[in-house]
Write a protein that holds these residues in place. Structure first.
Motif, mmCIF file in Angstrom:
data_model
loop_
_atom_site.group_PDB
_atom_site.id
_atom_site.type_symbol
_atom_site.label_atom_id
_atom_site.label_comp_id
_atom_site.label_asym_id
_atom_site.label_seq_id
_atom_site.Cartn_x
_atom_site.Cartn_y
_atom_site.Cartn_z
ATOM 1 N N ILE A 193 -0.949 2.326 6.344
ATOM 2 C CA ILE A 193 -2.269 1.814 5.668
ATOM 3 C C ILE A 193 -1.241 1.028 4.623
ATOM 4 N N LEU A 194 -1.057 1.876 3.517
ATOM 5 C CA LEU A 194 -1.034 2.065 2.278
ATOM 6 C C LEU A 194 0.620 1.247 1.871
ATOM 7 N N ASN A 195 1.680 1.813 3.507
ATOM 8 C CA ASN A 195 2.985 1.264 3.018
ATOM 9 C C ASN A 195 2.420 -0.516 2.892
ATOM 10 N N LEU A 196 1.840 -0.695 4.722
ATOM 11 C CA LEU A 196 1.627 -2.262 4.396
ATOM 12 C C LEU A 196 0.950 -2.641 3.504
ATOM 13 N N MET A 197 0.490 -1.835 2.626
ATOM 14 C CA MET A 197 -0.261 -2.543 1.706
ATOM 15 C C MET A 197 0.421 -2.715 0.525
ATOM 16 N N ARG A 198 1.357 -1.888 0.389
ATOM 17 C CA ARG A 198 2.799 -2.123 -0.927
ATOM 18 C C ARG A 198 3.611 -2.749 -0.677
ATOM 19 N N ARG A 199 4.203 -2.946 0.728
ATOM 20 C CA ARG A 199 5.056 -4.215 1.406
ATOM 21 C C ARG A 199 4.367 -5.392 1.163
ATOM 22 N N LEU A 200 2.507 -5.593 1.390
ATOM 23 C CA LEU A 200 2.365 -6.666 1.716
ATOM 24 C C LEU A 200 1.936 -7.630 -1.052
ATOM 25 N N GLN A 201 1.883 -6.594 -1.239
ATOM 26 C CA GLN A 201 1.829 -6.613 -2.992
ATOM 27 C C GLN A 201 3.423 -6.708 -3.428
ATOM 28 N N LYS A 202 4.904 -6.432 -2.832
ATOM 29 C CA LYS A 202 5.494 -6.878 -2.789
ATOM 30 C C LYS A 202 6.360 -8.779 -2.928
ATOM 31 N N GLU A 203 5.678 -8.552 -1.222
ATOM 32 C CA GLU A 203 6.255 -9.677 -0.296
ATOM 33 C C GLU A 203 5.450 -11.351 -1.465
ATOM 34 N N LEU A 204 3.332 -11.027 -0.987
ATOM 35 C CA LEU A 204 3.475 -12.030 -1.881
ATOM 36 C C LEU A 204 3.050 -12.074 -3.114
ATOM 37 N N GLY A 205 3.337 -10.799 -3.697
ATOM 38 C CA GLY A 205 2.887 -10.921 -5.461
ATOM 39 C C GLY A 205 1.437 -10.082 -5.988
ATOM 40 N N LEU A 206 0.830 -10.008 -4.249
ATOM 41 C CA LEU A 206 -0.308 -9.579 -5.512
ATOM 42 C C LEU A 206 -1.017 -8.267 -5.658
ATOM 43 N N THR A 207 -1.664 -8.783 -6.983
ATOM 44 C CA THR A 207 -2.206 -7.783 -7.561
ATOM 45 C C THR A 207 -3.561 -7.186 -6.791
ATOM 46 N N TYR A 208 -3.710 -5.731 -7.253
ATOM 47 C CA TYR A 208 -4.663 -4.778 -6.896
ATOM 48 C C TYR A 208 -5.928 -4.324 -7.813
ATOM 49 N N LEU A 209 -6.809 -3.865 -7.569
ATOM 50 C CA LEU A 209 -7.730 -3.491 -7.940
ATOM 51 C C LEU A 209 -8.208 -2.363 -7.388
ATOM 52 N N PHE A 210 -8.025 -1.603 -6.684
ATOM 53 C CA PHE A 210 -8.420 -0.549 -5.826
ATOM 54 C C PHE A 210 -8.899 0.800 -6.226
ATOM 55 N N ILE A 211 -9.423 1.200 -5.600
ATOM 56 C CA ILE A 211 -10.867 1.772 -5.754
ATOM 57 C C ILE A 211 -10.816 3.037 -4.931
ATOM 58 N N SER A 212 -10.974 3.943 -5.408
ATOM 59 C CA SER A 212 -10.579 5.578 -4.292
ATOM 60 C C SER A 212 -11.160 6.341 -5.312
ATOM 61 N N HIS A 213 -11.389 7.883 -4.351
ATOM 62 C CA HIS A 213 -11.933 9.295 -5.020
ATOM 63 C C HIS A 213 -10.586 9.975 -5.364
ATOM 64 N N ASP A 214 -9.260 9.612 -3.658
ATOM 65 C CA ASP A 214 -8.029 10.104 -3.277
ATOM 66 C C ASP A 214 -7.167 10.361 -3.837
ATOM 67 N N LEU A 215 -7.112 11.218 -5.089
ATOM 68 C CA LEU A 215 -5.999 10.634 -6.015
ATOM 69 C C LEU A 215 -5.132 10.987 -5.275
ATOM 70 N N SER A 216 -4.323 11.538 -4.608
ATOM 71 C CA SER A 216 -2.648 11.318 -3.908
ATOM 72 C C SER A 216 -2.681 9.870 -2.920
ATOM 73 N N VAL A 217 -3.452 9.084 -3.096
ATOM 74 C CA VAL A 217 -3.282 7.946 -2.443
ATOM 75 C C VAL A 217 -3.126 6.948 -4.000
ATOM 76 N N VAL A 218 -4.202 7.193 -4.292
ATOM 77 C CA VAL A 218 -4.201 6.344 -5.861
ATOM 78 C C VAL A 218 -2.623 6.806 -6.891
#
Length: 320
Positions: A193-218
């Motif tokens: 899912i994270l790889n998908l989100m990174r790909r979509l960000q690059k392809e669509l020029g998206l901006t993310y506000l990402f909420i997490s408690h997992d620092l490795s994900v962040v």
């Protein structure tokens, strides 16, 4: 110098909740009203095309920030403003929720779930165009166009989160607010899912506000990070600055809890005590009861977020 208008600007944002007992109980038991300041005077900006993450323990207020930005909660005070999208209109914002099992209507087919924002916002003139867009979105997130005819219960957790992402993209947003979007998933599925989100960000020029408690994900997702503790931002910096040279004692504590692949047997000694109750927060710096660097001033005066460098701000009396 970067003169780009941010996708999102948050200024002195505060949210207070009334957690009082019902009126009759308070009258009988002579109890006062109780309020919790879930978010306290926080400010940050998110530049277009970047990922800004907010991290912290459960109850620190990070999910409240997500709901304030998306309008699910009203602010108590402070300002939230958005940049301009296509054609000069305000940026469109959508949210990806934490639990894909509860965020999708179990009685609707997947095609209708994704099509709803397209129909409500009248983004396509004809129903055939809407259906074409639904099939396109399903394929964009790695599912089959035929999946539009299925119900959510026919999919795994990771597939449901892909459907949630497709639904979020259906309204053609520029800013996605992601509230722990992988925390309910298995580790292997999280990576997909994270790889998908990174790909979509690059392809669509998206901006993310990402909420997490997992620092490795962040670390995998972010350009900049804010660390929250009991409703306040205690450190804000570029991602590699935080991971290589954390400044606030709480940031160091969080980083110390990340599993070490090279030394899996190491022991991580957590600081004594639990986070204090937001109903009765400590005086001064909220972290001082757990802080190894606490001084008298920490118990008396709340530290302000100060520039330590161009890429780092810290709220700590012991750091300068």
């Amino acid at each position: 110098m970067n003169t780009q208008i941010p996708a999102l600007s948050v200024n002195k944002l505060t949210k207070t909740f009334d957690v009082s007992a019902p009126w009759l109980n308070r009258m009988i038991e002579r109890r006062p009203k109780l309020f919790v300041e879930a978010v306290s005077d926080i400010s940050f900006t998110v530049e277009k095309g970047t990922c800004f993450s907010i991290v912290g323990e459960s109850g620190c207020g990070k999910s409240t920030v997500a709901r304030l930005v998306t309008g699910l909660y009203e602010t108590t005070s402070g300002d939230i403003s958005f940049g301009k999208g296509a054609g000069g209109r305000p940026i469109r914002v959508q949210m990806i929720f934490q639990d894909p099992h509860s965020s999708l209507n179990p009685r609707w087919r997947v095609g209708d779930i994704i099509a709803e924002p397209i129909r409500e916002m009248k983004l396509r003139d004809k129903e055939t165009e809407t259906q074409d867009r639904v099939r396109e979105l399903l394929e964009t997130v790695g599912l089959s166009a035929d999946d539009a005819l299925k119900f959510p219960h026919e999919f795994s957790g990771g597939q449901r989160q892909r459907i949630s992402i497709a639904r979020a993209l259906a309204s053609e947003p520029e800013l996605l607010v992601c509230d722990e979007p992988t925390s309910a998933l298995d580790v292997s599925v999280q990576a997909q899912i994270l790889n998908l989100m990174r790909r979509l960000q690059k392809e669509l020029g998206l901006t993310y506000l990402f909420i997490s408690h997992d620092l490795s994900v962040v670390r995998h997702m972010s350009d900049n990070i804010a660390v929250m503790y009991l409703g306040k931002i205690v450190e804000k910096s570029a991602v590699e600055v935080l991971f290589t040279a954390p400044q606030h004692p709480y940031s160091k504590l969080l980083l110390a809890t990340i599993p070490d692949i090279e030394n899996p047997a190491r022991r991580v000694e957590a600081q004594a005590g639990e986070p204090p109750s937001p109903l009765n927060p400590p005086s001064g710096c909220a972290f001082h009861p757990r802080c190894p660097l606490a001084m008298d001033i920490c118990r008396q005066e709340r530290p302000k977020l100060q520039d330590l460098s161009q890429e780092c701000q810290v709220a700590c009396h012991a750091v300068s």
